[in-house]
Write a protein that holds these residues in place. Structure first.
Motif, PDB file in Angstrom:
ATOM      1  N   GLU A   1       0.840  -1.220   0.000  1.00 54.99           N
ATOM      2  CA  GLU A   1       0.000   0.000   0.000  1.00 54.99           C
ATOM      3  C   GLU A   1       0.867   1.259   0.000  1.00 54.99           C
ATOM      4  O   GLU A   1       0.546   2.249  -0.659  1.00 54.99           O
ATOM      5  N   LYS A   2       1.978   1.208   0.726  1.00 57.94           N
ATOM      6  CA  LYS A   2       2.885   2.368   0.764  1.00 57.94           C
ATOM      7  C   LYS A   2       3.461   2.621  -0.636  1.00 57.94           C
ATOM      8  O   LYS A   2       3.514   3.765  -1.111  1.00 57.94           O
ATOM      9  N   LEU A   3       3.875   1.540  -1.293  1.00 54.39           N
ATOM     10  CA  LEU A   3       4.426   1.680  -2.657  1.00 54.39           C
ATOM     11  C   LEU A   3       3.337   2.170  -3.614  1.00 54.39           C
ATOM     12  O   LEU A   3       3.582   3.028  -4.471  1.00 54.39           O
ATOM     13  N   ALA A   4       2.126   1.625  -3.453  1.00 55.40           N
ATOM     14  CA  ALA A   4       1.003   2.068  -4.306  1.00 55.40           C
ATOM     15  C   ALA A   4       0.761   3.559  -4.091  1.00 55.40           C
ATOM     16  O   ALA A   4       0.511   4.307  -5.047  1.00 55.40           O
ATOM     17  N   GLY A   5       0.850   4.005  -2.833  1.00 55.83           N
ATOM     18  CA  GLY A   5       0.644   5.422  -2.511  1.00 55.83           C
ATOM     19  C   GLY A   5       1.666   6.304  -3.218  1.00 55.83           C
ATOM     20  O   GLY A   5       1.313   7.357  -3.778  1.00 55.83           O
TER      21      GLY A   5
ATOM     22  N   MET B   1       0.791   6.493  -6.874  1.00 54.30           N
ATOM     23  CA  MET B   1      -0.418   7.270  -7.176  1.00 54.30           C
ATOM     24  C   MET B   1      -0.229   8.779  -7.074  1.00 54.30           C
ATOM     25  O   MET B   1      -1.099   9.540  -7.457  1.00 54.30           O
ATOM     26  N   ASN B   2       0.938   9.216  -6.541  1.00 53.99           N
ATOM     27  CA  ASN B   2       1.232  10.655  -6.565  1.00 53.99           C
ATOM     28  C   ASN B   2       1.530  11.127  -7.972  1.00 53.99           C
ATOM     29  O   ASN B   2       1.559  12.324  -8.251  1.00 53.99           O
ATOM     30  N   ASN B   3       1.798  10.182  -8.878  1.00 50.91           N
ATOM     31  CA  ASN B   3       2.265  10.523 -10.220  1.00 50.91           C
ATOM     32  C   ASN B   3       1.133  10.430 -11.231  1.00 50.91           C
ATOM     33  O   ASN B   3       0.014  10.059 -10.894  1.00 50.91           O
ATOM     34  N   SER B   4       1.458  10.761 -12.472  1.00 50.92           N
ATOM     35  CA  SER B   4       0.447  10.710 -13.536  1.00 50.92           C
ATOM     36  C   SER B   4       0.192   9.263 -13.935  1.00 50.92           C
ATOM     37  O   SER B   4       1.093   8.576 -14.421  1.00 50.92           O
ATOM     38  N   MET B   5      -1.045   8.811 -13.745  1.00 48.44           N
ATOM     39  CA  MET B   5      -1.382   7.432 -14.094  1.00 48.44           C
ATOM     40  C   MET B   5      -1.396   7.247 -15.611  1.00 48.44           C
ATOM     41  O   MET B   5      -1.209   6.143 -16.108  1.00 48.44           O
TER      42      MET B   5
END
Ligand code: COA
Length: 260
Positions: A194-198, A201-205
């Motif tokens: 979840e931390k890595l996913a977070g 997700m700060n970036n442009s998908m």
């Protein structure tokens, strides 16, 4: 969406896809592959889902392989069809998925289980994980991409050794060979994913989807990855995310990507 063999839920923009046959160590039978295909297709369309965390239920296994009981009586033609359909319906779908797929390997990842983890964009593991391609011990070879993806990740020599010995390696050794990126305790495995996913997700998908396509192009025959990169790089300039990302940088503020 109701499934028999998997769990699929969304929370905080993460799609959690969990293989859920713990009494069979989450072995992949045909029905489970079908349900995984449906879950991924639904996650593809769901704008609320940005990243997928793929894992297995229970404390013992990610996935202990393809379901041996289902193919024990197969003919060569049926075997070929099993591999072709599985690759098309699941393994290629995962590898080419336009949203990041993180495999959280929480125990045994053997045969089709390791192949599924390897189809994901990257892997993290709990310190009780055991990984291997034991197919030759059954008189068969890996059929869901293992002969191709394992050498890509660990190098040809280590892959040959793992495939020929049919042995398992632990999480520490898997990390040493680049098969997994991080190793943690079983309790911290999903929080780490979840931390890595977070961070992702700060970036442009939109840019991330283009990057997945360009990186994967390196592993496809008949495709020039550098050309794909040039094309995807150029296309990025036409996205709203690019306008937002560059203007946020120039105005010294945090980007709020519209995802378009
Ligand atoms: N296909 C079908 N069933 C499987 C399976 C698989 N790949 N892996 C495990 N199972 C089933 C077992 O048959 C058993 O079912 P049962 O309780 O109805 O008899 C159950 O899952 C639990 O497995 P078990 O073997 O009792 O657990 P264990 O802790 O003693 O051993 C493993 C764990 C992973 C070492 C062992 O299950 C194993 O070697 N599995 C097969 C791995 C493999 O060869 N995978 C590649 C397939 S191509």
């Amino acid at each position: 969406m109701e499934f028999e063999n998997i769990l699929f839920e969304e929370n905080n923009s993460i799609g959690y896809i969990t293989i859920n046959r713990p009494s069979k160590l989450n072995a992949l039978n045909r029905a489970t592959i079908g349900e995984l295909n449906e879950a991924f297709e639904s996650a593809r369309e769901d704008r609320d889902i940005k990243v997928i965390i793929l894992s297995g239920s229970g404390e013992k296994a990610f996935v202990a392989g393809a379901d041996i009981s289902e193919f024990a009586e197969f003919s060569p033609e049926e075997g070929q069809r099993l591999a072709a359909e599985g690759q098309e319906k699941l393994f290629d779908v995962v590898a080419n998925f336009p949203k990041p797929v993180i495999a959280a390997v929480n125990g045994f990842a053997l045969g089709g289980g390791l192949e599924l983890a390897m189809a994901a964009h990257f892997r993290i593991a709990s310190n009780n994980a055991r990984m291997g391609l034991p197919e030759v011990s059954l008189g068969v070879i890996p059929g869901y991409g293992g002969t191709q993806r394992l050498p890509q990740l660990v190098g040809k020599g280590k892959a040959m050794e793992m495939i020929m010995t049919a042995g398992m390696i632990d999480a520490k050794e898997a990390k040493e060979h680049g098969l997994v990126n991080h190793v943690t305790t079983p309790e911290e495995l999903i929080p780490l994913a979840e931390k890595l996913a977070g961070k992702i997700m700060n970036n442009s998908m939109v840019a991330i989807a283009a990057a997945i396509k360009a990186v994967n192009a390196n592993y496809q025959t008949g495709i020039n990855g550098f050309e794909v990169e040039i094309e995807e790089f150029g296309s990025s300039f036409g996205t709203e995310d690019f306008k937002e990302g560059t203007s946020a940088f120039l105005n010294k503020r945090k980007a709020d990507f519209p995802g378009k």
